[in-house]
Design a protein around this motif. Sequence first.
Motif, mmCIF file in Angstrom:
data_model
loop_
_atom_site.group_PDB
_atom_site.id
_atom_site.type_symbol
_atom_site.label_atom_id
_atom_site.label_comp_id
_atom_site.label_asym_id
_atom_site.label_seq_id
_atom_site.Cartn_x
_atom_site.Cartn_y
_atom_site.Cartn_z
ATOM 1 N N PHE A 1 0.832 -1.207 0.000
ATOM 2 C CA PHE A 1 0.000 0.000 0.000
ATOM 3 C C PHE A 1 0.865 1.255 0.000
ATOM 4 O O PHE A 1 1.854 1.354 0.722
ATOM 5 C CB PHE A 1 -0.935 0.014 1.212
ATOM 6 C CG PHE A 1 -1.939 -1.103 1.235
ATOM 7 C CD1 PHE A 1 -2.161 -1.901 0.118
ATOM 8 C CD2 PHE A 1 -2.671 -1.368 2.378
ATOM 9 C CE1 PHE A 1 -3.096 -2.930 0.138
ATOM 10 C CE2 PHE A 1 -3.617 -2.391 2.417
ATOM 11 C CZ PHE A 1 -3.819 -3.178 1.289
ATOM 12 N N LEU A 2 0.452 2.220 -0.795
ATOM 13 C CA LEU A 2 1.185 3.471 -0.964
ATOM 14 C C LEU A 2 1.077 4.354 0.279
ATOM 15 O O LEU A 2 -0.022 4.557 0.802
ATOM 16 C CB LEU A 2 0.598 4.191 -2.180
ATOM 17 C CG LEU A 2 1.337 5.378 -2.779
ATOM 18 C CD1 LEU A 2 2.760 4.999 -3.176
ATOM 19 C CD2 LEU A 2 0.584 5.873 -4.001
ATOM 20 N N GLY B 1 -7.304 -2.819 -7.619
ATOM 21 C CA GLY B 1 -6.530 -2.978 -6.391
ATOM 22 C C GLY B 1 -6.460 -1.718 -5.555
ATOM 23 O O GLY B 1 -5.389 -1.160 -5.350
ATOM 24 N N PRO B 2 -7.599 -1.226 -5.034
ATOM 25 C CA PRO B 2 -7.609 0.045 -4.297
ATOM 26 C C PRO B 2 -6.970 -0.005 -2.902
ATOM 27 O O PRO B 2 -6.774 1.045 -2.288
ATOM 28 C CB PRO B 2 -9.099 0.369 -4.188
ATOM 29 C CG PRO B 2 -9.777 -0.958 -4.257
ATOM 30 C CD PRO B 2 -8.959 -1.785 -5.185
ATOM 31 N N GLY B 3 -6.669 -1.201 -2.404
ATOM 32 C CA GLY B 3 -6.076 -1.299 -1.069
ATOM 33 C C GLY B 3 -7.023 -0.776 -0.019
ATOM 34 O O GLY B 3 -8.183 -1.192 0.042
ATOM 35 N N VAL B 4 -6.576 0.190 0.808
ATOM 36 C CA VAL B 4 -7.465 0.762 1.824
ATOM 37 C C VAL B 4 -8.097 2.069 1.348
ATOM 38 O O VAL B 4 -8.707 2.796 2.127
ATOM 39 C CB VAL B 4 -6.735 0.963 3.177
ATOM 40 C CG1 VAL B 4 -6.394 -0.385 3.807
ATOM 41 C CG2 VAL B 4 -5.498 1.835 3.027
ATOM 42 N N GLY B 5 -7.912 2.396 0.066
ATOM 43 C CA GLY B 5 -8.652 3.510 -0.525
ATOM 44 C C GLY B 5 -7.975 4.862 -0.496
ATOM 45 O O GLY B 5 -8.624 5.893 -0.699
ATOM 46 N N LYS C 1 -9.692 7.774 -2.712
ATOM 47 C CA LYS C 1 -10.279 8.993 -2.148
ATOM 48 C C LYS C 1 -9.910 10.225 -2.982
ATOM 49 O O LYS C 1 -10.765 11.081 -3.254
ATOM 50 C CB LYS C 1 -9.816 9.178 -0.704
ATOM 51 C CG LYS C 1 -10.476 10.339 0.002
ATOM 52 C CD LYS C 1 -10.040 10.463 1.454
ATOM 53 C CE LYS C 1 -10.715 9.446 2.329
ATOM 54 N NZ LYS C 1 -10.468 9.690 3.772
ATOM 55 N N GLU C 2 -8.642 10.301 -3.402
ATOM 56 C CA GLU C 2 -8.202 11.442 -4.216
ATOM 57 C C GLU C 2 -8.868 11.421 -5.593
ATOM 58 O O GLU C 2 -9.205 12.473 -6.146
ATOM 59 C CB GLU C 2 -6.677 11.442 -4.360
ATOM 60 C CG GLU C 2 -5.926 11.584 -3.045
ATOM 61 C CD GLU C 2 -6.406 12.773 -2.212
ATOM 62 O OE1 GLU C 2 -6.497 13.884 -2.769
ATOM 63 O OE2 GLU C 2 -6.705 12.589 -1.012
ATOM 64 N N ILE D 1 -13.745 -2.442 4.704
ATOM 65 C CA ILE D 1 -12.878 -1.292 5.049
ATOM 66 C C ILE D 1 -13.115 -0.159 4.054
ATOM 67 O O ILE D 1 -13.312 1.004 4.440
ATOM 68 C CB ILE D 1 -11.383 -1.714 5.045
ATOM 69 C CG1 ILE D 1 -11.121 -2.781 6.109
ATOM 70 C CG2 ILE D 1 -10.479 -0.501 5.253
ATOM 71 C CD1 ILE D 1 -9.713 -3.360 6.095
ATOM 72 N N LEU D 2 -13.119 -0.500 2.771
ATOM 73 C CA LEU D 2 -13.328 0.505 1.721
ATOM 74 C C LEU D 2 -14.726 1.119 1.816
ATOM 75 O O LEU D 2 -14.896 2.334 1.678
ATOM 76 C CB LEU D 2 -13.125 -0.132 0.341
ATOM 77 C CG LEU D 2 -11.667 -0.447 -0.023
ATOM 78 C CD1 LEU D 2 -11.591 -1.524 -1.105
ATOM 79 C CD2 LEU D 2 -10.945 0.816 -0.487
ATOM 80 N N GLN D 3 -15.721 0.276 2.070
ATOM 81 C CA GLN D 3 -17.095 0.779 2.171
ATOM 82 C C GLN D 3 -17.242 1.751 3.342
ATOM 83 O O GLN D 3 -17.944 2.758 3.242
ATOM 84 C CB GLN D 3 -18.071 -0.402 2.317
ATOM 85 C CG GLN D 3 -18.237 -1.173 1.009
ATOM 86 C CD GLN D 3 -19.015 -2.460 1.177
ATOM 87 O OE1 GLN D 3 -19.023 -3.059 2.246
ATOM 88 N NE2 GLN D 3 -19.664 -2.907 0.102
ATOM 89 N N GLU D 4 -16.567 1.465 4.424
ATOM 90 C CA GLU D 4 -16.636 2.333 5.609
ATOM 91 C C GLU D 4 -15.839 3.624 5.398
ATOM 92 O O GLU D 4 -16.331 4.725 5.652
ATOM 93 C CB GLU D 4 -16.103 1.569 6.838
ATOM 94 C CG GLU D 4 -16.042 2.386 8.115
ATOM 95 C CD GLU D 4 -17.413 2.905 8.578
ATOM 96 O OE1 GLU D 4 -17.437 3.969 9.232
ATOM 97 O OE2 GLU D 4 -18.449 2.282 8.259
#
Length: 277
Positions: free
Chosen positions: A24-25, A50-54, A58-59, A79-82
């Motif tokens: 993750f970045l 592959g969005p990871g934790v988003g 978000k950006e 996690i992403l939905q939240e």
Amino acid sequence: MENNTKDIVNKYGFKFTKSLGQNFLIDDSVLRDIVAGAEVANEDFVIEIGPGVGTLTKELLKKAKKVLAIELDSDLIPILQEELKEYDNFEIINKDVLKVDFEELLKDEDPVKLVANLPYYVTTPIIASLLKGKYKFKSLTIMIQKEVGERIAAEPNNKDYGSLSLLVQYYCDVRTIRKVSPSSFIPKPKVDSIVVRLDKLDKPRVEVKDEELFFKIIRASFNMRRKTLWNGLKSLGFDKNIIEKAFENSNIDNKRRGETLSIEEFGNLANSIKDLL
């Protein structure tokens, strides 16, 4: 952002899965450069793989008309939905990207841009699938292993030049946005990374009569890099007379190796063989 990514990982007790190539970045400057390099605008429909934790998601959501993220790891979906629940232009699909029906997904959407930190273990199959599928992506801005990026951008007479270079350059213009060090991720990968942008051409770079044959000849020419083109084509089972005539008609010396041929020369050779079959 660095703390944000780490905070989200810690908040949910997320465990990285090595087999999924999860890195993750955490570098804010890389994030900015990816978004700027992709030139995402408010009319764009963006696909993220592959969005990871988003963090990147978000950006992208702040700039795009809609972001549709494709994530294989089901543990990341809640996690992403939240984390992204405040955005009504966000959608997530829990699926293997190689099994996604992009034709159905994209339907009437236009323009479509793909932005992704691709999992390195499956980078080449994803790129090949997205380009050969002829989906209407305007551009693909992807973070990939530096070595793969160099192969994509390579020109003839270069050790990195090969089948992948020709596949990508047949469909796209390639430009490098920036290099990325392992310290920009958690966990740190063992390799350097690079962000490249692939802009889809309106039509393929060369006109070929049979794309399948064109790529088959390219693969055969690079399967044995030190062998001559003659040996490469012979391995495909073509009649010796057809091979001889095709080299003659396309004005290419059969003693050359595949790595010396431009994409135009491969196109001419493939078309000459097609005419003789």
